[in-house]
Motif scaffolding. Structure first.
Motif, PDB file in Angstrom:
ATOM      1  N   VAL A 103       0.847  -1.202   0.000  1.00 20.90           N
ATOM      2  CA  VAL A 103       0.000   0.000   0.000  1.00 20.90           C
ATOM      3  C   VAL A 103       0.877   1.244   0.000  1.00 20.90           C
ATOM      4  CG1 VAL A 103      -1.591   1.372   1.413  1.00 20.90           C
ATOM      5  CG2 VAL A 103      -2.010  -1.076   1.081  1.00 20.90           C
ATOM      6  N   GLY A 104       1.906   1.249   0.838  1.00 16.21           N
ATOM      7  CA  GLY A 104       2.803   2.388   0.896  1.00 16.21           C
ATOM      8  C   GLY A 104       3.551   2.621  -0.408  1.00 16.21           C
ATOM      9  N   LEU A 105       4.000   1.543  -1.045  1.00 20.26           N
ATOM     10  CA  LEU A 105       4.707   1.677  -2.314  1.00 20.26           C
ATOM     11  C   LEU A 105       3.799   2.241  -3.400  1.00 20.26           C
ATOM     12  CD1 LEU A 105       6.779  -1.653  -2.332  1.00 20.26           C
ATOM     13  CD2 LEU A 105       7.614   0.672  -1.899  1.00 20.26           C
ATOM     14  N   LEU A 106       2.545   1.816  -3.385  1.00 24.01           N
ATOM     15  CA  LEU A 106       1.585   2.373  -4.345  1.00 24.01           C
ATOM     16  C   LEU A 106       1.417   3.879  -4.138  1.00 24.01           C
ATOM     17  CD1 LEU A 106      -1.369  -0.204  -4.583  1.00 24.01           C
ATOM     18  CD2 LEU A 106       0.046   0.636  -6.465  1.00 24.01           C
ATOM     19  N   LEU A 107       1.303   4.283  -2.884  1.00 20.83           N
ATOM     20  CA  LEU A 107       1.131   5.710  -2.597  1.00 20.83           C
ATOM     21  C   LEU A 107       2.380   6.503  -2.976  1.00 20.83           C
ATOM     22  CD1 LEU A 107      -0.744   5.507   0.828  1.00 20.83           C
ATOM     23  CD2 LEU A 107      -1.707   6.080  -1.410  1.00 20.83           C
ATOM     24  N   LEU A 108       3.533   5.944  -2.715  1.00 19.34           N
ATOM     25  CA  LEU A 108       4.770   6.609  -3.120  1.00 19.34           C
ATOM     26  C   LEU A 108       4.826   6.775  -4.637  1.00 19.34           C
ATOM     27  CD1 LEU A 108       7.399   4.873  -0.790  1.00 19.34           C
ATOM     28  CD2 LEU A 108       6.634   7.256  -0.679  1.00 19.34           C
ATOM     29  N   ALA A 109       4.333   5.773  -5.346  1.00 23.91           N
ATOM     30  CA  ALA A 109       4.385   5.806  -6.815  1.00 23.91           C
ATOM     31  C   ALA A 109       3.404   6.803  -7.408  1.00 23.91           C
ATOM     32  CB  ALA A 109       4.110   4.411  -7.376  1.00 23.91           C
ATOM     33  N   PRO A 201       4.760  16.990   0.319  1.00 24.01           N
ATOM     34  CA  PRO A 201       3.859  16.070  -0.386  1.00 24.01           C
ATOM     35  C   PRO A 201       3.215  15.093   0.597  1.00 24.01           C
ATOM     36  CG  PRO A 201       6.130  15.424  -0.747  1.00 24.01           C
ATOM     37  CD  PRO A 201       6.178  16.708   0.024  1.00 24.01           C
ATOM     38  N   VAL A 202       1.976  15.350   0.950  1.00 26.98           N
ATOM     39  CA  VAL A 202       1.292  14.583   1.996  1.00 26.98           C
ATOM     40  C   VAL A 202       1.260  13.087   1.675  1.00 26.98           C
ATOM     41  CG1 VAL A 202      -0.901  14.243   3.201  1.00 26.98           C
ATOM     42  CG2 VAL A 202      -0.110  16.561   2.649  1.00 26.98           C
ATOM     43  N   THR A 203       0.879  12.749   0.459  1.00 34.97           N
ATOM     44  CA  THR A 203       0.741  11.337   0.097  1.00 34.97           C
ATOM     45  C   THR A 203       2.083  10.618   0.122  1.00 34.97           C
ATOM     46  OG1 THR A 203      -1.231  11.771  -1.234  1.00 34.97           O
ATOM     47  CG2 THR A 203      -0.036   9.752  -1.707  1.00 34.97           C
ATOM     48  N   VAL A 204       3.148  11.306  -0.262  1.00 29.42           N
ATOM     49  CA  VAL A 204       4.482  10.696  -0.217  1.00 29.42           C
ATOM     50  C   VAL A 204       4.888  10.402   1.228  1.00 29.42           C
ATOM     51  CG1 VAL A 204       6.935  11.095  -0.655  1.00 29.42           C
ATOM     52  CG2 VAL A 204       5.245  11.726  -2.376  1.00 29.42           C
ATOM     53  N   GLY A 207       2.883   7.495   2.403  1.00 27.73           N
ATOM     54  CA  GLY A 207       3.381   6.273   1.794  1.00 27.73           C
ATOM     55  C   GLY A 207       4.619   5.763   2.497  1.00 27.73           C
ATOM     56  N   ALA A 208       5.540   6.673   2.843  1.00 28.44           N
ATOM     57  CA  ALA A 208       6.754   6.276   3.553  1.00 28.44           C
ATOM     58  C   ALA A 208       6.427   5.705   4.931  1.00 28.44           C
ATOM     59  CB  ALA A 208       7.685   7.474   3.684  1.00 28.44           C
ATOM     60  N   LEU A 209       5.426   6.278   5.593  1.00 31.82           N
ATOM     61  CA  LEU A 209       5.014   5.765   6.903  1.00 31.82           C
ATOM     62  C   LEU A 209       4.390   4.384   6.792  1.00 31.82           C
ATOM     63  CD1 LEU A 209       3.552   9.030   8.482  1.00 31.82           C
ATOM     64  CD2 LEU A 209       5.686   7.873   9.083  1.00 31.82           C
TER      65      LEU A 209
END
Length: 229
Positions: A103-109, A201-204, A207-209
């Protein structure tokens, strides 16, 4: 592994669920402010799609296409969780850590994807939210949702009413949906403030969290004593 070691205590469920609800709400607020589309719940999106269809007389606007992609992404994410977790009840032996990492990797992407295609970024974020929402949908009689609060507030009100009527409702069953809903509201507020007041960047960040939390959980669950064991 004994059966009693694979079920989390209510306190751990509440803690983890509140973190997930907070992060999902922050991501959703970020997308709503930047794009005008919700990626964590579908009620409004489906209503807007139906409205567009009714007004468009067969012509689909760019907004309607974007909403359809978002809904499709959410359903696809839920299907992904169903395929890999393949059990609706919360059980710690399931691969939640790896799923949260994904899920986090998707958000980072979504950050680089959004530079080239906003619909793709929305699709990916919705996929992540749908996957999160379906990771564990039931726990000791409660329906768990971490990407929207309508059902949580319904459960909260219903359980309060039952308790006022004299039914023996345990306190944690009332506090769990309330705390999840409050965490979602806090996450939406935090995401909005960061989006409007800073260039972060909130989503980034979220995603990292997710990636960090999923990795930590994957390590922790392999220790001899699981939380709630």
């Amino acid at each position: 592994m004994k059966e009693e070691t694979v079920h989390a205590k209510p306190g751990w469920v509440l803690f983890g669920g509140c973190i997930l609800a907070f992060l999902a709400a922050a991501v959703n607020a970020d997308f709503m402010l930047r794009v005008g589309v919700s990626v964590s719940h579908l009620s409004g999106d489906l209503s807007r799609i139906a409205s567009q269809a009714g007004r468009g007389a067969g012509h689909w606007s760019r907004e309607a296409v974007l909403l359809i992609l978002t809904v499709s992404g959410f359903v696809g994410g839920a299907a992904t969780a169903g395929f890999f977790i393949h059990h609706p009840n919360l059980q710690l032996v399931r691969p939640y850590g790896r799923s949260v990492i994904f899920v986090g990797l998707l958000l980072l992407a979504t950050h680089p994807a959004g530079r080239y295609s906003v619909p793709l970024a929305c699709f990916m974020a919705a996929w992540a939210c749908g996957m999160q929402n379906a990771l564990a949908t039931r726990y000791r009689g409660l329906i768990l949702r971490t990407t929207h609060i309508t059902g949580l507030l319904t459960d909260f009100g219903q359980l309060i009413g039952m308790r006022l009527r004299g039914h023996p409702i345990e306190s944690w069953k009332i506090t769990t949906p309330f705390a999840l809903a409050a965490s979602f509201a806090a996450g939406a507020a935090a995401g909005s403030v960061v989006n409007l007041a800073t260039s972060i960047p909130v989503t980034v960040v979220c995603g990292a969290l997710y990636v960090t939390g999923g990795a930590l959980w994957s390590v922790a669950k392999r220790r001899p004593h699981l939380p709630g064991g």
